[in-house]
Design a protein around this motif. Structure first.
Motif, short mmCIF file in Angstrom:
data_model
loop_
_atom_site.label_atom_id
_atom_site.label_comp_id
_atom_site.label_asym_id
_atom_site.label_seq_id
_atom_site.Cartn_x
_atom_site.Cartn_y
_atom_site.Cartn_z
N GLY A 349 0.71 -1.15 0.00
CA GLY A 349 -0.08 -0.06 -0.05
C GLY A 349 0.82 1.32 -0.05
N PHE A 350 2.28 1.21 0.07
CA PHE A 350 2.89 2.52 0.06
C PHE A 350 4.09 2.41 -0.98
CE2 PHE A 350 1.58 1.90 4.29
CZ PHE A 350 1.11 3.13 4.69
N GLY A 351 4.11 3.44 -1.67
CA GLY A 351 5.45 3.77 -2.42
C GLY A 351 5.04 3.21 -4.14
N MET A 352 4.32 2.23 -4.44
CA MET A 352 4.11 1.62 -5.60
C MET A 352 3.52 2.74 -6.67
SD MET A 352 5.88 -0.84 -5.64
CE MET A 352 5.94 -1.30 -7.21
N ASN A 353 3.98 2.62 -7.90
CA ASN A 353 3.11 3.79 -8.89
C ASN A 353 2.67 2.66 -9.86
OD1 ASN A 353 4.40 5.89 -7.66
ND2 ASN A 353 6.04 6.04 -9.02
N TRP A 354 1.17 2.81 -9.80
CA TRP A 354 0.37 1.76 -10.68
C TRP A 354 -0.82 2.80 -11.57
CZ3 TRP A 354 -0.05 -1.88 -5.93
CH2 TRP A 354 1.03 -2.70 -6.03
N GLN A 355 -0.16 3.99 -12.03
CA GLN A 355 -1.07 4.82 -12.98
C GLN A 355 -1.66 3.78 -13.89
OE1 GLN A 355 2.06 5.64 -11.93
NE2 GLN A 355 2.19 7.76 -11.46
N ASN A 356 -0.94 2.80 -14.37
CA ASN A 356 -1.53 1.95 -15.45
C ASN A 356 -3.01 1.23 -15.15
OD1 ASN A 356 0.30 0.40 -13.63
ND2 ASN A 356 -0.34 -1.40 -14.88
N CYS A 357 -3.35 1.27 -13.76
CA CYS A 357 -4.64 0.56 -13.37
C CYS A 357 -5.39 1.47 -12.88
CB CYS A 357 -4.25 -0.34 -12.46
SG CYS A 357 -5.79 -1.16 -11.68
N ASN A 358 -6.65 1.34 -13.27
CA ASN A 358 -7.86 2.66 -12.86
C ASN A 358 -9.00 1.56 -12.22
OD1 ASN A 358 -8.57 1.70 -15.60
ND2 ASN A 358 -10.30 3.25 -15.42
N ASP A 359 -8.92 0.41 -12.01
CA ASP A 359 -9.93 -0.41 -11.50
C ASP A 359 -9.39 -0.83 -9.96
OD1 ASP A 359 -12.53 -0.25 -13.16
OD2 ASP A 359 -11.06 -0.99 -14.45
N VAL A 360 -10.10 -0.44 -9.08
CA VAL A 360 -9.51 -0.93 -7.75
C VAL A 360 -10.31 -1.76 -7.00
CG1 VAL A 360 -8.49 -0.14 -5.34
CG2 VAL A 360 -7.71 0.81 -7.91
N ILE A 361 -10.48 -2.60 -6.24
CA ILE A 361 -11.50 -3.53 -5.41
C ILE A 361 -10.94 -3.78 -4.06
CG2 ILE A 361 -13.14 -5.36 -5.32
CD1 ILE A 361 -12.96 -5.52 -8.41
N PHE A 362 -11.71 -3.28 -3.10
CA PHE A 362 -11.52 -3.65 -1.53
C PHE A 362 -12.33 -4.78 -1.24
CE2 PHE A 362 -9.75 0.57 -1.96
CZ PHE A 362 -8.67 0.36 -1.01
N CYS A 363 -11.87 -6.17 -1.26
CA CYS A 363 -12.80 -7.12 -0.65
C CYS A 363 -12.63 -7.24 0.89
CB CYS A 363 -12.25 -8.54 -1.29
SG CYS A 363 -13.22 -9.96 -0.83
N GLY A 364 -13.27 -6.35 1.48
CA GLY A 364 -13.51 -6.30 2.90
C GLY A 364 -12.60 -4.74 3.30
N LEU A 365 -12.96 -4.27 4.34
CA LEU A 365 -12.45 -2.99 4.83
C LEU A 365 -11.86 -3.10 6.19
CD1 LEU A 365 -12.03 -0.39 3.07
CD2 LEU A 365 -14.34 0.37 4.24
N SER A 366 -10.71 -2.62 6.36
CA SER A 366 -10.37 -2.50 7.78
C SER A 366 -10.74 -1.07 8.32
CB SER A 366 -8.96 -2.56 7.92
OG SER A 366 -8.22 -1.41 7.48
N ASP A 367 -10.39 -0.60 9.65
CA ASP A 367 -10.64 0.57 10.38
C ASP A 367 -9.64 1.54 10.10
OD1 ASP A 367 -13.02 0.71 12.18
OD2 ASP A 367 -12.09 -1.11 12.48
#
Length: 457
Positions: A349-367
């Motif tokens: 979740g930190f540092g990576m550059n993934w501008q090549n992707c524009n679809d993101v899914i959270f299968c569950g959510l933390s606080d």
């Protein structure tokens, strides 16, 4: 001594320990060049630049100039897989970066390694250190964090870089200040804060000290959400639309109840998440279908395993994987060699550059709002040309988690805006004092070469 002189003597000032220098790297934007010059003059400072504003090129330019000035070595500490990405970015910017795993591999110039490898290095061999994604130091145990603070206590040049120092997480700001040698966390708390309602675990800014606190922050940290905050042109940093949609899957109803009650306690939330695993995975698979590529976030191993099995061609990255697999998979997603990536915010979740992707899914959510924000920002950042679609898949019982994230988001945005508003004018002056004043020359008279000089030529 007059009362006015007494008050001035009590003001907290941070004396610069660096040197005057203007980086000539042609890839730097104007605001990045000036921020780099500011950090070089400070010697020990933090760059709190929002995602996509160029932390990589500014920190590499900072390190490059210090190497030239001192002839010594610089060590950059970064999250896993970010090291290789930084090496690639360095090649693009004309700055050589050496990826290493121990002191034996270190070379003259700029070296980069993962945080986990720090114990393999002789810190005394480096004149400067950069903490990339420095906010993750709060994720370490107190003992590990203190060890890191102690290791670099005598390092001449220090730079901490992160996009999201939580403005309401004063412990994190205190860790940054202590790492840079500005002030210890305990001194910061005693100077600007009071215990909140007798709870010794919570600190609140003294009412009369808020402005002074942010002035103090601005004396050692560059806080920027957009170049416009410092008076530069920020039109290029207007991002496409961000679409966040929540999908609720059904939760089983207790036989003694007629309605679904929201999970309140931590145990209840974990149980609700466990019960809805199958439904959440099925909904995630449905959402993945039809996407060119997709980044799928989860928090638990059973979720990661189930998602990878259910999504054809998905590549999983989990904590127990080898560093080589993690790096290859994360870089592979950036180069489109991996179409679907399943992993956790605490891993990638930190540092990576993934501008090549524009679809993101959270299968569950933390606080954790910070993890949620950072995970989205891997794709939603400068360089993204498409609208980014974020899907949050949770069970009906977990609505309280979603409400908690929304509350933290509102709080973070308010505090972040306050932080920028209170520091922007100070930082504008700081920038002006560390950059050269260039007066444009507009000739009014045509230059003629003297006749005697023509004869010599």
């Amino acid at each position: 001594m007059t009362y006015e002189e007494f008050l001035k003597s009590k003001q907290i000032t941070i004396n610069p320990s660096g040197f005057d220098c203007e980086s000539n790297n042609k890839y730097l934007f104007d605001f990045q060049r000036d921020i780099t010059g500011w950090a070089l003059k400070k010697g020990k400072s933090a760059m709190f630049l929002d995602t996509g504003l160029g932390k990589t090129i500014t920190q590499l330019s900072w390190a490059d100039e210090i190497c030239k000035y001192t002839g010594g070595k610089i060590l950059i500490l970064a999250p896993l897989a970010v090291s290789k990405q930084t090496v690639r970015e360095g090649q693009k910017f004309g700055i050589k970066v050496n990826a290493c795993r121990s002191q034996i591999d270190a070379k003259d110039g700029i070296n980069i390694t993962n945080y986990e490898m720090l114990h393999r290095f002789d810190i005394n061999d480096f004149v400067g250190v950069v903490l990339d994604e420095s906010s993750i130091i709060k994720s370490f145990s107190g003992k590990t964090t203190q060890q890191m603070l102690d290791l670099f206590i005598y390092t001449p040049y220090k730079l901490a870089c992160t996009a999201t120092p939580a403005p309401n997480d004063y412990e994190e700001l205190g860790n940054h200040a202590e790492f840079l040698g500005v002030m210890s966390r305990s001194e910061m708390l005693a100077t600007f804060f009071v215990h909140d309602s007798g709870d010794t675990a919570k600190w609140r800014l003294k009412g009369h000290a808020e402005t002074e606190f942010w002035k103090w922050i601005a004396s050692w940290a560059m806080v920027v959400k957009n170049p416009e905050d410092l008076g530069y042109d920020g039109s290029k940093y207007k991002l496409p639309k961000l679409n966040i949609q929540t999908h609720f899957v059904e939760s089983p109803v207790n036989e003694n109840m007629f309605i679904v009650l929201p999970a309140q306690t931590l145990d209840e939330r974990r149980q609700a998440r466990k019960e809805s695993l199958k439904e959440r995975v099925n909904k995630t698979v449905e959402l993945v279908q039809g996407t060119d590529n997709c980044l799928v976030w989860c928090d638990y191993n059973d979720e990661s395993t189930a998602l990878t099995k259910a999504i054809p061609g998905a590549v999983e990255v989990k904590g127990s994987d080898t560093p080589e697999h993690k790096e290859n998979a994360l870089i592979g997603f950036a180069t489109n060699d991996v179409k679907y990536l399943v992993t956790k915010p605490k891993i990638a979740g930190f540092g990576m550059n993934w501008q090549n992707c524009n679809d993101v899914i959270f299968c569950g959510l933390s606080d954790s709002y910070e993890r949620f924000y950072q995970a989205i920002r891997r794709c939603y950042r400068f360089g993204q040309t498409k609208e980014v679609n974020v899907h949050v898949v949770i069970s009906e019982k977990e609505e309280s988690v979603l409400e908690n994230i929304k509350r933290k988001e509102e709080q973070a945005q308010k505090m972040s805006r306050n932080m920028v508003d209170l520091t922007s004018e100070i930082l504008k002056n700081e920038i002006r004092n560390t950059t050269r004043n260039v007066i444009d020359y507009n000739p009014k008279q045509k230059l003629e070469i003297p006749s005697w000089l023509k004869e010599v030529i």
